[in-house]
Design a protein around this motif. Structure first.
Motif, PDB file in Angstrom:
ATOM      1  N   THR A   1     -14.179   5.139 -21.616  1.00  0.00           N
ATOM      2  CA  THR A   1     -14.367   3.712 -21.359  1.00  0.00           C
ATOM      3  C   THR A   1     -13.471   3.283 -20.211  1.00  0.00           C
ATOM      4  N   ASP A   2     -12.248   3.780 -20.203  1.00  0.00           N
ATOM      5  CA  ASP A   2     -11.331   3.481 -19.103  1.00  0.00           C
ATOM      6  C   ASP A   2     -11.868   4.037 -17.781  1.00  0.00           C
ATOM      7  N   ASP A   3     -12.445   5.249 -17.815  1.00  0.00           N
ATOM      8  CA  ASP A   3     -13.062   5.817 -16.619  1.00  0.00           C
ATOM      9  C   ASP A   3     -14.212   4.950 -16.123  1.00  0.00           C
ATOM     10  N   LEU A   4     -15.004   4.446 -17.061  1.00  0.00           N
ATOM     11  CA  LEU A   4     -16.142   3.606 -16.704  1.00  0.00           C
ATOM     12  C   LEU A   4     -15.680   2.300 -16.074  1.00  0.00           C
ATOM     13  N   ASN A   5     -14.673   1.687 -16.649  1.00  0.00           N
ATOM     14  CA  ASN A   5     -14.134   0.451 -16.081  1.00  0.00           C
ATOM     15  C   ASN A   5     -13.564   0.683 -14.685  1.00  0.00           C
ATOM     16  N   ALA A   6     -12.950   1.850 -14.486  1.00  0.00           N
ATOM     17  CA  ALA A   6     -12.373   2.154 -13.180  1.00  0.00           C
ATOM     18  C   ALA A   6     -13.448   2.404 -12.123  1.00  0.00           C
ATOM     19  N   ALA A   7     -14.604   2.909 -12.557  1.00  0.00           N
ATOM     20  CA  ALA A   7     -15.654   3.293 -11.606  1.00  0.00           C
ATOM     21  C   ALA A   7     -16.512   2.117 -11.145  1.00  0.00           C
TER      22      ALA A   7
ATOM     23  N   ARG B   1     -26.102  -1.402 -20.639  1.00  0.00           N
ATOM     24  CA  ARG B   1     -27.348  -2.157 -20.468  1.00  0.00           C
ATOM     25  C   ARG B   1     -27.311  -3.049 -19.229  1.00  0.00           C
ATOM     26  N   THR B   2     -26.130  -3.409 -18.783  1.00  0.00           N
ATOM     27  CA  THR B   2     -26.003  -4.309 -17.624  1.00  0.00           C
ATOM     28  C   THR B   2     -25.944  -3.564 -16.295  1.00  0.00           C
ATOM     29  N   LEU B   3     -25.845  -2.243 -16.317  1.00  0.00           N
ATOM     30  CA  LEU B   3     -25.644  -1.488 -15.087  1.00  0.00           C
ATOM     31  C   LEU B   3     -26.939  -1.354 -14.294  1.00  0.00           C
ATOM     32  N   THR B   4     -26.833  -1.535 -13.001  1.00  0.00           N
ATOM     33  CA  THR B   4     -27.969  -1.375 -12.106  1.00  0.00           C
ATOM     34  C   THR B   4     -28.081   0.081 -11.670  1.00  0.00           C
ATOM     35  N   PRO B   5     -29.242   0.476 -11.109  1.00  0.00           N
ATOM     36  CA  PRO B   5     -29.352   1.841 -10.581  1.00  0.00           C
ATOM     37  C   PRO B   5     -28.269   2.158  -9.546  1.00  0.00           C
ATOM     38  N   GLU B   6     -27.912   1.173  -8.740  1.00  0.00           N
ATOM     39  CA  GLU B   6     -26.866   1.378  -7.738  1.00  0.00           C
ATOM     40  C   GLU B   6     -25.513   1.641  -8.402  1.00  0.00           C
ATOM     41  N   GLN B   7     -25.231   0.926  -9.477  1.00  0.00           N
ATOM     42  CA  GLN B   7     -23.967   1.135 -10.184  1.00  0.00           C
ATOM     43  C   GLN B   7     -23.951   2.484 -10.899  1.00  0.00           C
ATOM     44  N   LEU B   8     -25.092   2.905 -11.441  1.00  0.00           N
ATOM     45  CA  LEU B   8     -25.167   4.194 -12.111  1.00  0.00           C
ATOM     46  C   LEU B   8     -24.961   5.354 -11.128  1.00  0.00           C
ATOM     47  N   ALA B   9     -25.217   5.101  -9.852  1.00  0.00           N
ATOM     48  CA  ALA B   9     -25.057   6.138  -8.827  1.00  0.00           C
ATOM     49  C   ALA B   9     -23.650   6.168  -8.242  1.00  0.00           C
ATOM     50  N   LEU B  10     -22.779   5.254  -8.652  1.00  0.00           N
ATOM     51  CA  LEU B  10     -21.424   5.206  -8.100  1.00  0.00           C
ATOM     52  C   LEU B  10     -20.635   6.457  -8.488  1.00  0.00           C
ATOM     53  N   PRO B  11     -19.675   6.849  -7.649  1.00  0.00           N
ATOM     54  CA  PRO B  11     -18.794   7.973  -8.016  1.00  0.00           C
ATOM     55  C   PRO B  11     -17.782   7.537  -9.068  1.00  0.00           C
ATOM     56  N   THR B  12     -17.190   8.497  -9.731  1.00  0.00           N
ATOM     57  CA  THR B  12     -16.123   8.233 -10.702  1.00  0.00           C
ATOM     58  C   THR B  12     -14.894   9.033 -10.288  1.00  0.00           C
ATOM     59  N   ARG B  13     -13.804   8.861 -11.026  1.00  0.00           N
ATOM     60  CA  ARG B  13     -12.588   9.627 -10.755  1.00  0.00           C
ATOM     61  C   ARG B  13     -12.623  11.004 -11.405  1.00  0.00           C
ATOM     62  N   LEU B  14     -13.784  11.393 -11.919  1.00  0.00           N
ATOM     63  CA  LEU B  14     -13.941  12.672 -12.615  1.00  0.00           C
ATOM     64  C   LEU B  14     -14.675  13.674 -11.724  1.00  0.00           C
ATOM     65  N   GLY B  15     -14.037  14.063 -10.645  1.00  0.00           N
ATOM     66  CA  GLY B  15     -14.638  15.046  -9.758  1.00  0.00           C
ATOM     67  C   GLY B  15     -15.934  14.537  -9.156  1.00  0.00           C
ATOM     68  N   ASP B  16     -17.010  15.324  -9.336  1.00  0.00           N
ATOM     69  CA  ASP B  16     -18.285  14.934  -8.740  1.00  0.00           C
ATOM     70  C   ASP B  16     -19.197  14.190  -9.704  1.00  0.00           C
ATOM     71  N   TRP B  17     -18.671  13.734 -10.826  1.00  0.00           N
ATOM     72  CA  TRP B  17     -19.476  12.961 -11.755  1.00  0.00           C
ATOM     73  C   TRP B  17     -19.809  11.597 -11.175  1.00  0.00           C
ATOM     74  N   THR B  18     -21.068  11.190 -11.360  1.00  0.00           N
ATOM     75  CA  THR B  18     -21.449   9.810 -11.103  1.00  0.00           C
ATOM     76  C   THR B  18     -21.284   8.998 -12.387  1.00  0.00           C
ATOM     77  N   VAL B  19     -21.470   7.696 -12.259  1.00  0.00           N
ATOM     78  CA  VAL B  19     -21.432   6.857 -13.460  1.00  0.00           C
ATOM     79  C   VAL B  19     -22.533   7.287 -14.427  1.00  0.00           C
ATOM     80  N   ARG B  20     -23.688   7.671 -13.912  1.00  0.00           N
ATOM     81  CA  ARG B  20     -24.775   8.137 -14.783  1.00  0.00           C
ATOM     82  C   ARG B  20     -24.339   9.366 -15.584  1.00  0.00           C
ATOM     83  N   ASP B  21     -23.654  10.307 -14.925  1.00  0.00           N
ATOM     84  CA  ASP B  21     -23.146  11.489 -15.639  1.00  0.00           C
ATOM     85  C   ASP B  21     -22.133  11.084 -16.702  1.00  0.00           C
TER      86      ASP B  21
END
Length: 265
Positions: free
Chosen positions: A156-162, A32-52
């Motif tokens: 959750t750990d992936d999300l915290n890292a991203a 609920r606290t994530l901004t559109p910019e944060q949802l668009a950030l990359p993750t350590r899971l290949g080409d997944w974004t935070v939104r994915d």
């Protein structure tokens, strides 16, 4: 005399259900606290974004709904420790489904809310003994819920890292169940009694082929904390890097777990 069978770990189904919902609640509060910019950030899971990634977190509960809609198998033919070893084969389909859900659900919190509502309804309708046709074979619903703690804690750990500054907390029961299932999976993948793997305060397992230790301080010991263990087991952290960074203590010639890791990639 044949070797003694290893005792299968049991989990309290009431505590597991509560843990799954508690960890999912932690995720929802953070999303609920994530901004559109944060949802668009990359993750350590290949080409997944935070939104994915968030969409996939919703599917960690949505998977239960899909499985209870399938015909019930006639008999159980899988075990809990089969699941982490089988999940890698489903990775491409899982990734595609996560991106599809992210596109279909532009409001992440609404997606998570709907997943939680359906999950809660399914738990009310189906007993823990209800068999589900999973990728690891037929498992009781109560057992499958333990795998949901792995999905939720790992991601959750992936999300915290991203997301810089995000600190989604870990429910203690969810973290414990995740740690124990992955530790037991190591013992199933590398059966033996020559090495003791300690992950305080949640798990201790004997594994790795070789002479079994029965008394006193084991000659081959690995010790680490739960989150480091989870990262090792899922390929988020390389064994050699964890040892070099002093995140793992490994003593004895049979204390090298690199040949057996990761368990779930």
């Amino acid at each position: 005399m044949p070797p003694a069978k290893k005792r299968t770990r049991s989990y309290d189904p009431v505590k597991i259900r509560a843990a799954v919902l508690a960890q999912f609640g932690n995720v929802r509060a953070a999303v609920r606290t994530l901004t559109p910019e944060q949802l668009a950030l990359p993750t350590r899971l290949g080409d997944w974004t935070v939104r994915d990634l968030v969409a996939h977190l919703g599917e960690s509960l949505g998977a239960v709904a899909r499985l209870v809609d399938l015909p019930e198998p006639a008999a159980q033919d899988g075990t809990l420790t089969d699941w982490p070893l089988a999940i890698a084969a489903e990775a491409p389909d899982i990734a595609a489904h996560a991106r599809e859900q992210a596109e279909r659900n532009p409001d992440p919190d609404a997606h998570l809310a709907a997943a939680e509502e359906r999950f809660t309804a399914d738990l009310a309708l189906h007993p823990g003994t209800r068999l589900l046709a999973t990728g690891a074979g037929a498992l009781p619903l109560a057992d499958y819920l333990v795998t949901r703690t792995v999905e939720l804690v790992v991601h959750t750990d992936d999300l915290n890292a991203a997301v810089p500054g995000l600190d989604v907390p870990y429910d203690r029961q969810a973290l414990a169940a995740c740690t124990r299932l992955l530790a037991d999976t190591l013992a199933a993948k590398a059966p033996g009694g020559s090495t003791e793997v300690r992950i305080p305060p949640y798990a201790v397992v004997q594994c790795v082929p070789g002479p079994r230790h029965t008394r006193g301080t084991p000659p081959h010991v690995v010790e680490t904390d739960p989150l480091t263990w989870i990262r090792l087991a899922t390929g988020r952290k390389a064994w050699r890097d964890a040892v070099a960074d002093a995140e793992v203590s490994a003593s004895g010639e049979r204390a090298d777990l690199e040949p057996y890791l990761p368990l779930l990639a």
